[in-house]
Design a protein around this motif. Structure first.
Motif, short mmCIF file in Angstrom:
data_model
loop_
_atom_site.label_atom_id
_atom_site.label_comp_id
_atom_site.label_asym_id
_atom_site.label_seq_id
_atom_site.Cartn_x
_atom_site.Cartn_y
_atom_site.Cartn_z
N THR A 91 0.83 -1.20 0.00
CA THR A 91 0.00 0.00 0.00
C THR A 91 0.87 1.26 0.00
OG1 THR A 91 -0.14 -0.13 2.41
CG2 THR A 91 -1.95 -1.11 1.14
N GLN A 92 2.16 1.10 0.31
CA GLN A 92 3.09 2.22 0.31
C GLN A 92 4.08 2.03 -0.84
OE1 GLN A 92 4.77 3.08 4.23
NE2 GLN A 92 3.20 1.78 5.17
N SER A 93 3.88 2.75 -1.92
CA SER A 93 4.66 2.53 -3.13
C SER A 93 6.15 2.77 -2.94
CB SER A 93 4.14 3.42 -4.26
OG SER A 93 4.21 4.79 -3.90
N ASN A 94 6.53 3.62 -2.02
CA ASN A 94 7.94 3.94 -1.83
C ASN A 94 8.55 3.27 -0.61
OD1 ASN A 94 8.04 5.72 -4.08
ND2 ASN A 94 7.06 7.33 -2.85
N TYR A 95 7.84 2.28 -0.05
CA TYR A 95 8.36 1.60 1.15
C TYR A 95 9.64 0.83 0.80
CZ TYR A 95 8.58 -1.40 5.26
OH TYR A 95 9.00 -2.05 6.39
N ARG A 96 10.70 1.04 1.58
CA ARG A 96 11.99 0.40 1.30
C ARG A 96 12.07 -0.92 2.06
NH1 ARG A 96 16.72 4.80 1.86
NH2 ARG A 96 17.86 3.02 1.00
N TRP A 97 11.69 -2.00 1.39
CA TRP A 97 11.65 -3.31 2.03
C TRP A 97 12.89 -4.15 1.75
CZ3 TRP A 97 11.75 -7.34 -1.49
CH2 TRP A 97 11.39 -7.01 -2.81
N ASP A 98 13.77 -3.67 0.86
CA ASP A 98 15.04 -4.35 0.59
C ASP A 98 16.16 -3.35 0.80
OD1 ASP A 98 16.82 -6.37 -0.18
OD2 ASP A 98 16.68 -5.84 -2.30
N GLU A 99 17.36 -3.86 1.06
CA GLU A 99 18.50 -2.98 1.27
C GLU A 99 19.78 -3.70 0.85
OE1 GLU A 99 18.50 -2.16 5.42
OE2 GLU A 99 18.98 -4.22 6.00
N LEU A 100 20.84 -2.94 0.69
CA LEU A 100 22.13 -3.52 0.36
C LEU A 100 22.81 -4.05 1.63
CD1 LEU A 100 23.60 -0.99 -2.24
CD2 LEU A 100 22.32 -3.09 -2.66
N SER A 101 23.46 -5.20 1.50
CA SER A 101 24.20 -5.77 2.62
C SER A 101 25.53 -5.05 2.78
CB SER A 101 24.44 -7.26 2.38
OG SER A 101 25.35 -7.44 1.30
N ASP A 102 26.31 -5.48 3.77
CA ASP A 102 27.64 -4.89 3.97
C ASP A 102 28.54 -5.13 2.78
OD1 ASP A 102 26.81 -4.09 6.46
OD2 ASP A 102 27.67 -5.82 7.51
N ARG A 103 28.22 -6.13 1.97
CA ARG A 103 29.03 -6.44 0.78
C ARG A 103 28.54 -5.70 -0.45
NH1 ARG A 103 29.51 -12.15 -0.77
NH2 ARG A 103 27.30 -12.39 -0.28
N GLY A 104 27.52 -4.85 -0.27
CA GLY A 104 27.01 -4.08 -1.38
C GLY A 104 26.10 -4.86 -2.30
N ILE A 105 25.49 -5.94 -1.78
CA ILE A 105 24.59 -6.79 -2.56
C ILE A 105 23.18 -6.71 -1.96
CG2 ILE A 105 24.11 -9.15 -3.32
CD1 ILE A 105 27.07 -9.73 -3.13
N SER A 106 22.18 -6.69 -2.82
CA SER A 106 20.80 -6.69 -2.37
C SER A 106 20.56 -7.86 -1.42
CB SER A 106 19.85 -6.81 -3.58
OG SER A 106 18.61 -7.38 -3.21
N HIS A 107 19.94 -7.60 -0.28
CA HIS A 107 19.65 -8.64 0.70
C HIS A 107 18.73 -9.70 0.12
CE1 HIS A 107 18.93 -10.61 4.50
NE2 HIS A 107 17.64 -10.33 4.45
N PHE A 108 17.69 -9.27 -0.60
CA PHE A 108 16.75 -10.21 -1.19
C PHE A 108 17.46 -11.05 -2.26
CE2 PHE A 108 12.67 -10.77 -3.88
CZ PHE A 108 12.37 -11.96 -3.25
N SER A 109 18.29 -10.42 -3.06
CA SER A 109 19.02 -11.15 -4.10
C SER A 109 19.98 -12.16 -3.48
CB SER A 109 19.79 -10.18 -5.01
OG SER A 109 18.90 -9.39 -5.77
N GLU A 110 20.61 -11.81 -2.36
CA GLU A 110 21.47 -12.76 -1.66
C GLU A 110 20.69 -13.99 -1.22
OE1 GLU A 110 25.38 -11.24 0.54
OE2 GLU A 110 23.56 -10.42 1.43
N GLN A 111 19.49 -13.77 -0.72
CA GLN A 111 18.66 -14.90 -0.30
C GLN A 111 18.32 -15.79 -1.49
OE1 GLN A 111 15.67 -12.37 1.56
NE2 GLN A 111 16.18 -13.22 3.57
N ILE A 112 18.01 -15.18 -2.62
CA ILE A 112 17.70 -15.96 -3.82
C ILE A 112 18.91 -16.76 -4.28
CG2 ILE A 112 17.08 -15.76 -6.27
CD1 ILE A 112 15.35 -13.33 -5.50
N LEU A 113 20.10 -16.17 -4.20
CA LEU A 113 21.32 -16.88 -4.57
C LEU A 113 21.56 -18.09 -3.68
CD1 LEU A 113 23.75 -13.88 -5.25
CD2 LEU A 113 22.80 -15.46 -6.95
N LYS A 114 21.31 -17.95 -2.39
CA LYS A 114 21.49 -19.07 -1.46
C LYS A 114 20.52 -20.22 -1.74
CE LYS A 114 23.23 -16.35 2.45
NZ LYS A 114 22.95 -15.88 3.83
N GLN A 115 19.37 -19.89 -2.26
CA GLN A 115 18.37 -20.91 -2.55
C GLN A 115 18.75 -21.76 -3.76
OE1 GLN A 115 14.88 -18.60 -3.34
NE2 GLN A 115 14.75 -17.75 -1.28
N ARG A 116 19.64 -21.23 -4.60
CA ARG A 116 19.85 -21.79 -5.94
C ARG A 116 20.24 -23.27 -5.92
NH1 ARG A 116 17.43 -21.36 -10.40
NH2 ARG A 116 18.65 -21.94 -12.23
#
Length: 266
Positions: free
Chosen positions: A98-123
């Motif tokens: 409902t909040q179009s600009n809500y920041r639900w993802d962020e970069l990790s300390d390694r400069g990688i998207s947190h959500f993308s890191e989770q997807i990579l671990k699932q692979r």
């Protein structure tokens, strides 16, 4: 019984109804977050199944792990019939749509998207087990549908999310709601479909139970890592299992739901 579309349809119906009820409570503010949603969802599924079938066995546990998610998922669902096991894992997100600009993802300390890191671990588990992303939807029923699901959560299979992530170069920048809706617009499925495909064997492999030790051993695609999944015995009244707690801590799971439908008659 795995591969039986009638059974898959029946079980998926219970899961979808529980998801729909949880979404209504999320919209009304009764459910207040991801953890609350999944915990309530597991309770509703267990209650509805056991209310309908006297001979079904369910076991669920919730744990605040606060550890690394080694598989990139925060929930695991195990189906058992006899000595055969199917496993699904999912990463739950509540992006507050409902909040179009809500920041639900962020970069990790390694400069990688947190959500993308989770997807990579699932692979390395995709194919061996069913893997999906599960988006909890707080938008009023019928709004923004499509690309969002009309009645319940919006889900996407891991393979779809993985290829979209690479095609859109989302490794080094955070996901946003616009990207998520684009993904769902061509790859979104509902929770019913996820469970139906899991039980009917369209997604994930059948594994076998080590009956002596109440566990199922699953190797990843490269045979480098194994997942030793505890499968508690037949005592459905047991609310806590130490082996399940240890497993959840080890792999970073917050939620565990095991369903044994060996004795079910449809």
């Amino acid at each position: 019984m795995f591969g039986n579309h009638i059974i898959a349809n029946e079980l998926a119906r219970f899961f979808a109804q529980a998801d729909h009820e949880c979404r209504l409570e999320l919209i009304d503010g009764i459910i207040v977050g991801e953890r609350d949603y999944v915990s309530t969802l597991a309770t509703r599924i267990r209650s509805s199944l056991q209310g309908r079938y006297n001979n079904i066995q369910c076991h669920s546990q919730t744990l605040d792990t606060r550890t690394e998610r080694r598989i990139g998922a925060d929930g695991i669902i195990i189906f058992r019939t006899g000595s055969n096991i199917k496993v699904g894992v999912f990463e739950a997100k509540r992006p507050q749509l409902t909040q179009s600009n809500y920041r639900w993802d962020e970069l990790s300390d390694r400069g990688i998207s947190h959500f993308s890191e989770q997807i990579l671990k699932q692979r390395c588990w995709s194919g061996r087990i069913a893997v999906w992303e599960m988006i909890f939807n707080d938008v009023r029923i019928g709004n923004e549908s499509p690309p969002l699901e009309y009645f319940g959560s919006s889900c996407v299979w891991h393979d779809t999310a993985y290829h979209y992530m690479h095609n859109q170069r989302l490794l080094l920048r955070p996901w946003n709601t616009t990207e998520l809706k684009r993904l769902l617009s061509f790859g979104g499925v509902n929770f019913f479909t996820v469970i139906h495909d899991l039980v009917s064997c369209k997604s994930g492999e059948i594994h076998h139970l080590d009956v002596e030790h109440d566990r199922c051993i699953i190797h990843d695609l490269d045979n480098q890592t194994k997942l030793v999944v505890p499968v508690p015995g037949q005592d459905s009244s047991k609310e806590f299992d130490e082996s399940v707690e240890e497993f959840m801590y080890l792999h970073g799971f917050d939620h565990y739901l095991g369903i044994d439908f060996s004795g079910m008659s449809f």
